[in-house]
Design an enzyme around this catalytic site. Structure first.
Site, PDB file in Angstrom:
ATOM      1  N   ILE A  53      11.385  -1.621   1.756  1.00  0.00           N
ATOM      2  CA  ILE A  53      12.733  -1.784   1.195  1.00  0.00           C
ATOM      3  C   ILE A  53      12.728  -1.766  -0.343  1.00  0.00           C
ATOM      4  O   ILE A  53      13.760  -1.511  -0.968  1.00  0.00           O
ATOM      5  CB  ILE A  53      13.347  -3.089   1.750  1.00  0.00           C
ATOM      6  CG1 ILE A  53      14.853  -3.055   1.719  1.00  0.00           C
ATOM      7  CG2 ILE A  53      12.820  -4.307   1.039  1.00  0.00           C
ATOM      8  CD1 ILE A  53      15.491  -4.148   2.570  1.00  0.00           C
TER       9      ILE A  53
ATOM     10  N   GLN B 157       0.037 -10.725  -1.490  1.00  0.00           N
ATOM     11  CA  GLN B 157       0.684 -10.676  -0.168  1.00  0.00           C
ATOM     12  C   GLN B 157       1.945 -11.535  -0.185  1.00  0.00           C
ATOM     13  O   GLN B 157       1.913 -12.689  -0.642  1.00  0.00           O
ATOM     14  CB  GLN B 157      -0.281 -11.180   0.919  1.00  0.00           C
ATOM     15  CG  GLN B 157       0.281 -11.019   2.326  1.00  0.00           C
ATOM     16  CD  GLN B 157      -0.746 -11.335   3.423  1.00  0.00           C
ATOM     17  OE1 GLN B 157      -1.807 -11.882   3.155  1.00  0.00           O
ATOM     18  NE2 GLN B 157      -0.408 -10.991   4.655  1.00  0.00           N
TER      19      GLN B 157
ATOM     20  N   HIS C 232      -0.184  -5.745   7.273  1.00  0.00           N
ATOM     21  CA  HIS C 232       0.363  -4.390   7.146  1.00  0.00           C
ATOM     22  C   HIS C 232      -0.447  -3.581   6.141  1.00  0.00           C
ATOM     23  O   HIS C 232      -1.027  -4.141   5.207  1.00  0.00           O
ATOM     24  CB  HIS C 232       1.826  -4.425   6.697  1.00  0.00           C
ATOM     25  CG  HIS C 232       2.055  -5.279   5.480  1.00  0.00           C
ATOM     26  ND1 HIS C 232       2.112  -6.660   5.549  1.00  0.00           N
ATOM     27  CD2 HIS C 232       2.225  -4.964   4.181  1.00  0.00           C
ATOM     28  CE1 HIS C 232       2.313  -7.159   4.341  1.00  0.00           C
ATOM     29  NE2 HIS C 232       2.370  -6.144   3.481  1.00  0.00           N
ATOM     30  N   PHE C 233      -0.474  -2.298   6.368  1.00  0.00           N
ATOM     31  CA  PHE C 233      -0.964  -1.356   5.360  1.00  0.00           C
ATOM     32  C   PHE C 233       0.238  -0.773   4.637  1.00  0.00           C
ATOM     33  O   PHE C 233       1.240  -0.422   5.267  1.00  0.00           O
ATOM     34  CB  PHE C 233      -1.744  -0.206   6.000  1.00  0.00           C
ATOM     35  CG  PHE C 233      -3.120  -0.581   6.462  1.00  0.00           C
ATOM     36  CD1 PHE C 233      -4.099  -0.974   5.556  1.00  0.00           C
ATOM     37  CD2 PHE C 233      -3.456  -0.519   7.814  1.00  0.00           C
ATOM     38  CE1 PHE C 233      -5.379  -1.323   5.980  1.00  0.00           C
ATOM     39  CE2 PHE C 233      -4.734  -0.866   8.246  1.00  0.00           C
ATOM     40  CZ  PHE C 233      -5.693  -1.261   7.328  1.00  0.00           C
ATOM     41  N   HIS C 234       0.105  -0.649   3.313  1.00  0.00           N
ATOM     42  CA  HIS C 234       1.074   0.113   2.522  1.00  0.00           C
ATOM     43  C   HIS C 234       0.554   1.544   2.407  1.00  0.00           C
ATOM     44  O   HIS C 234      -0.628   1.738   2.126  1.00  0.00           O
ATOM     45  CB  HIS C 234       1.158  -0.416   1.084  1.00  0.00           C
ATOM     46  CG  HIS C 234       1.696  -1.792   0.941  1.00  0.00           C
ATOM     47  ND1 HIS C 234       2.953  -2.046   0.446  1.00  0.00           N
ATOM     48  CD2 HIS C 234       1.146  -3.013   1.200  1.00  0.00           C
ATOM     49  CE1 HIS C 234       3.154  -3.355   0.399  1.00  0.00           C
ATOM     50  NE2 HIS C 234       2.066  -3.971   0.851  1.00  0.00           N
TER      51      HIS C 234
END
Ligand code: AMP
Ligand code: ZN
Length: 143
Positions: free
Chosen positions: A30, A92, A98-100
Site C-alpha cells: 500500500i 519490520q 513476508h518477502f518484499h
C-alpha cells in the site's frame, strides 16, 4: 491477535491481490517504494523468517521467484530487490512474515547502508563466534 495480512488473506481487508495458491498470497504494498512493489506472504501466520517451517518456506521462495520474474517483466523493470525485514531494528512493521519484491529501474535510487571495516583479527573473531553456534545447531539444520 489482529493481523492485517491475515485479514487480507481472509478477505476481511482489501488488497490488490496479484497471485494466490494453496499456501501463498501476493498483493501490492500500500506504500510502495516503487509502483508494483509486491508482498508475498504464507497463508498461515508466522511472525518472521525464523519461524516459517521449511516446507512452507520452500513454497514461498518458489512463489517469490516466479512473481519477481513476472513483476519485472510486466513493468519492464531493470532489476528488483527481494527483501525481508525481521525484527524492529531491521524495519519490520507487520509481524506476519513476508518477502518484499521491489521493482527497480536504472538510476531510480540507491539502497546502500553505510558499511563498516573489520579491525585487525576481528573478522576471524566474528567468524569463530558464529561458527561455534553453527556446530551447536547443525543437527537442527540436518533435520
Ligand atoms: P515490513 O515493514 O517489512 O514489515 O513491511 C510491511 C509492509 O506492509 C509495509 O511496506 C507496508 O506499506 C505494507 N502494508 C501495511 N498494511 C498494508 C495493507 N493493508 N495493504 C498492503 N500493504 C500493507
Ligand atoms: Zn497474520
Amino acid at each position: 491477535m489482529e493481523c492485517i495480512f491475515c485479514n487480507i488473506k481472509d478477505r476481511k481487508a482489501e488488497a490488490e491481490i496479484i497471485f494466490e495458491d494453496e499456501y501463498v498470497l501476493a498483493f501490492l504494498d500500500i506504500q510502495p517504494v516503487n509502483y508494483g512493489h509486491t508482498l508475498v506472504i504464507p497463508k498461515l501466520h508466522y511472525d518472521n523468517f525464523l519461524t516459517v517451517p521449511k516446507d512452507e518456506l520452500d513454497k514461498l521462495i518458489h512463489a517469490t521467484q516466479f512473481i519477481a520474474g513476472v513483476v519485472k517483466r510486466s513493468l519492464n523493470a531493470d532489476g528488483f530487490n527481494v527483501i525481508s525485514n525481521n525484527g524492529n531494528p531491521a524495519g519490520q512493521s507487520v509481524y506476519h512474515f513476508h518477502f518484499h519484491i521491489i521493482p527497480r529501474f536504472n538510476k531510480d535510487f540507491t539502497l546502500k547502508p553505510t558499511t563498516k571495516i573489520y579491525g585487525s583479527g576481528t573478522m576471524q573473531e566474528y567468524g569463530s563466534q558464529i561458527r561455534s553456534l553453527i556446530s551447536k545447531y547443525k543437527d537442527i539444520y540436518n533435520g
